[in-house]
Design a protein around this motif. Structure first.
Motif, PDB file in Angstrom:
ATOM      1  N   HIS A   1      -3.214   9.435   1.067  1.00 34.14           N
ATOM      2  CA  HIS A   1      -2.384   8.422   1.721  1.00 34.14           C
ATOM      3  C   HIS A   1      -1.428   9.049   2.727  1.00 34.14           C
ATOM      4  O   HIS A   1      -1.188   8.474   3.792  1.00 34.14           O
ATOM      5  CB  HIS A   1      -1.660   7.569   0.682  1.00 34.14           C
ATOM      6  CG  HIS A   1      -2.595   6.638  -0.028  1.00 34.14           C
ATOM      7  ND1 HIS A   1      -3.306   7.034  -1.139  1.00 34.14           N
ATOM      8  CD2 HIS A   1      -2.990   5.372   0.250  1.00 34.14           C
ATOM      9  CE1 HIS A   1      -4.091   6.021  -1.527  1.00 34.14           C
ATOM     10  NE2 HIS A   1      -3.915   5.000  -0.698  1.00 34.14           N
TER      11      HIS A   1
ATOM     12  N   ASP B   1      -9.369   4.368   4.189  1.00 32.48           N
ATOM     13  CA  ASP B   1      -9.264   3.968   2.794  1.00 32.48           C
ATOM     14  C   ASP B   1     -10.080   2.694   2.606  1.00 32.48           C
ATOM     15  O   ASP B   1      -9.780   1.668   3.213  1.00 32.48           O
ATOM     16  CB  ASP B   1      -7.773   3.710   2.513  1.00 32.48           C
ATOM     17  CG  ASP B   1      -7.465   3.412   1.060  1.00 32.48           C
ATOM     18  OD1 ASP B   1      -8.379   3.045   0.301  1.00 32.48           O
ATOM     19  OD2 ASP B   1      -6.274   3.524   0.697  1.00 32.48           O
TER      20      ASP B   1
ATOM     21  N   HIS C   1       0.826  -1.205   0.000  1.00 33.75           N
ATOM     22  CA  HIS C   1       0.000   0.000   0.000  1.00 33.75           C
ATOM     23  C   HIS C   1       0.865   1.263   0.000  1.00 33.75           C
ATOM     24  O   HIS C   1       0.630   2.197  -0.774  1.00 33.75           O
ATOM     25  CB  HIS C   1      -0.923  -0.047   1.224  1.00 33.75           C
ATOM     26  CG  HIS C   1      -2.130   0.817   1.122  1.00 33.75           C
ATOM     27  ND1 HIS C   1      -3.075   0.874   2.098  1.00 33.75           N
ATOM     28  CD2 HIS C   1      -2.541   1.687   0.169  1.00 33.75           C
ATOM     29  CE1 HIS C   1      -4.025   1.723   1.743  1.00 33.75           C
ATOM     30  NE2 HIS C   1      -3.720   2.233   0.581  1.00 33.75           N
TER      31      HIS C   1
ATOM     32  N   HIS D   1      -7.524  -2.565  -2.193  1.00 31.88           N
ATOM     33  CA  HIS D   1      -6.083  -2.757  -1.940  1.00 31.88           C
ATOM     34  C   HIS D   1      -5.721  -2.495  -0.478  1.00 31.88           C
ATOM     35  O   HIS D   1      -4.667  -2.897  -0.019  1.00 31.88           O
ATOM     36  CB  HIS D   1      -5.213  -1.922  -2.904  1.00 31.88           C
ATOM     37  CG  HIS D   1      -5.250  -0.429  -2.705  1.00 31.88           C
ATOM     38  ND1 HIS D   1      -5.399   0.459  -3.748  1.00 31.88           N
ATOM     39  CD2 HIS D   1      -5.136   0.349  -1.598  1.00 31.88           C
ATOM     40  CE1 HIS D   1      -5.371   1.703  -3.284  1.00 31.88           C
ATOM     41  NE2 HIS D   1      -5.226   1.656  -1.982  1.00 31.88           N
TER      42      HIS D   1
ATOM     43  N   TRP E   1     -13.122   6.622  -0.088  1.00 32.17           N
ATOM     44  CA  TRP E   1     -12.703   6.929   1.280  1.00 32.17           C
ATOM     45  C   TRP E   1     -13.918   7.331   2.107  1.00 32.17           C
ATOM     46  O   TRP E   1     -14.874   7.914   1.579  1.00 32.17           O
ATOM     47  CB  TRP E   1     -11.710   8.099   1.282  1.00 32.17           C
ATOM     48  CG  TRP E   1     -10.373   7.755   0.677  1.00 32.17           C
ATOM     49  CD1 TRP E   1     -10.093   7.594  -0.656  1.00 32.17           C
ATOM     50  CD2 TRP E   1      -9.150   7.507   1.375  1.00 32.17           C
ATOM     51  NE1 TRP E   1      -8.755   7.264  -0.805  1.00 32.17           N
ATOM     52  CE2 TRP E   1      -8.168   7.209   0.409  1.00 32.17           C
ATOM     53  CE3 TRP E   1      -8.798   7.518   2.732  1.00 32.17           C
ATOM     54  CZ2 TRP E   1      -6.841   6.923   0.756  1.00 32.17           C
ATOM     55  CZ3 TRP E   1      -7.483   7.232   3.074  1.00 32.17           C
ATOM     56  CH2 TRP E   1      -6.517   6.933   2.101  1.00 32.17           C
TER      57      TRP E   1
HETATM   58 MN   MN3 Z   1      -5.019   3.248  -0.784  1.00 34.58          MN
END
Ligand code: MN3
Length: 228
Positions: free
Chosen positions: A100, A188, A49, A192, A150
């Motif tokens: 992120h 998130d 990630h 993934h 998100w």
């Molecule tokens: Mn992400």
């Protein structure tokens, strides 16, 4: 209203995230080891990630700026705040970089996660009734976000806490967001972020994730996000 939001975001994110070397954005270091959020977030997920996904947003953002999709030399907050003025290459990758960077900074190993400040806890209780009800509402919003995106807790333009979601790598600082505000917490919900450990059980991931929320940091961001 966009400019003040951008300034608040700049004040509350680590400076290192925005250091530019020769005009290029760089991947910020994690503030903990890649296995530090185990078992809630596995080392394998964290390495992919941060090291692959986040790196790709940074690389693709730099490539898009090199290609002339946005002027060079702007702050990440400026690119995000004006996302609607730029091609999707900027919207998606500047968003990915900001989101992120925020995400890593607002988590901590479970034994270092701290507590909500009295002021923040009082605000949570005033809006949601209890911390437990807040968590439930946040988890439900995250589970209901269709596809990738998100879930956020923001201080909105009325200076109130509000839960909102954004698709893809959009965020509430963007001019094109349905609900604007300053994020103080965000999770998130792209596959993934959880699939390798939780498979399709997004709800289980959302529930486990609370153990690695850095409440000291989130409480500070809440205070910083309040406007006079
Ligand atoms: Mn992400």
């Amino acid at each position: 209203m966009k400019q003040p939001l951008a300034i608040f975001a700049l004040m509350t994110l680590p400076i290192a995230a925005f250091a530019q070397d020769d005009g290029a954005f760089t991947l910020p270091d994690l503030p903990y080891a890649t296995d530090a959020l185990e078992p809630m977030i596995s080392q394998e997920i964290m390495e992919l990630h941060h090291g692959e996904h986040h790196q790709s947003y940074v690389d693709n953002l730099n490539d898009a700026i090199s290609a002339g999709d946005a002027p060079s030399g702007l702050l990440i907050e400026e690119l995000v705040a004006n996302a609607g003025s730029y091609p999707d290459s900027i919207r998606n990758n500047a968003g990915g970089h900001w989101n992120h960077t925020f995400f890593w900074a607002t988590m901590a190993p479970a034994d270092e996660a701290g507590e909500m400040s009295d002021e923040f806890a009082t605000a949570i209780t005033a809006v949601y009734g209890s911390e437990e009800d807040f968590r439930t509402a946040f988890e439900e919003a995250g589970a209901d976000q269709f596809g990738s995106g998100w879930v956020w807790l923001i201080v909105n333009e009325q200076n109130e806490l509000e839960i909102t979601t954004t698709p893809n790598q959009d965020n509430p600082l963007m001019d094109i967001a349905e609900v604007n505000g300053t994020p103080v917490l965000g999770n998130d919900v792209w596959e993934h972020a959880y699939y390798l450990a939780y498979e399709n059980r997004r709800g289980e991931y959302l529930e486990s994730w609370w153990d690695v929320v850095n409440w000291d940091e989130v409480s500070k961001r809440y205070l910083a996000a309040l406007t006079d």
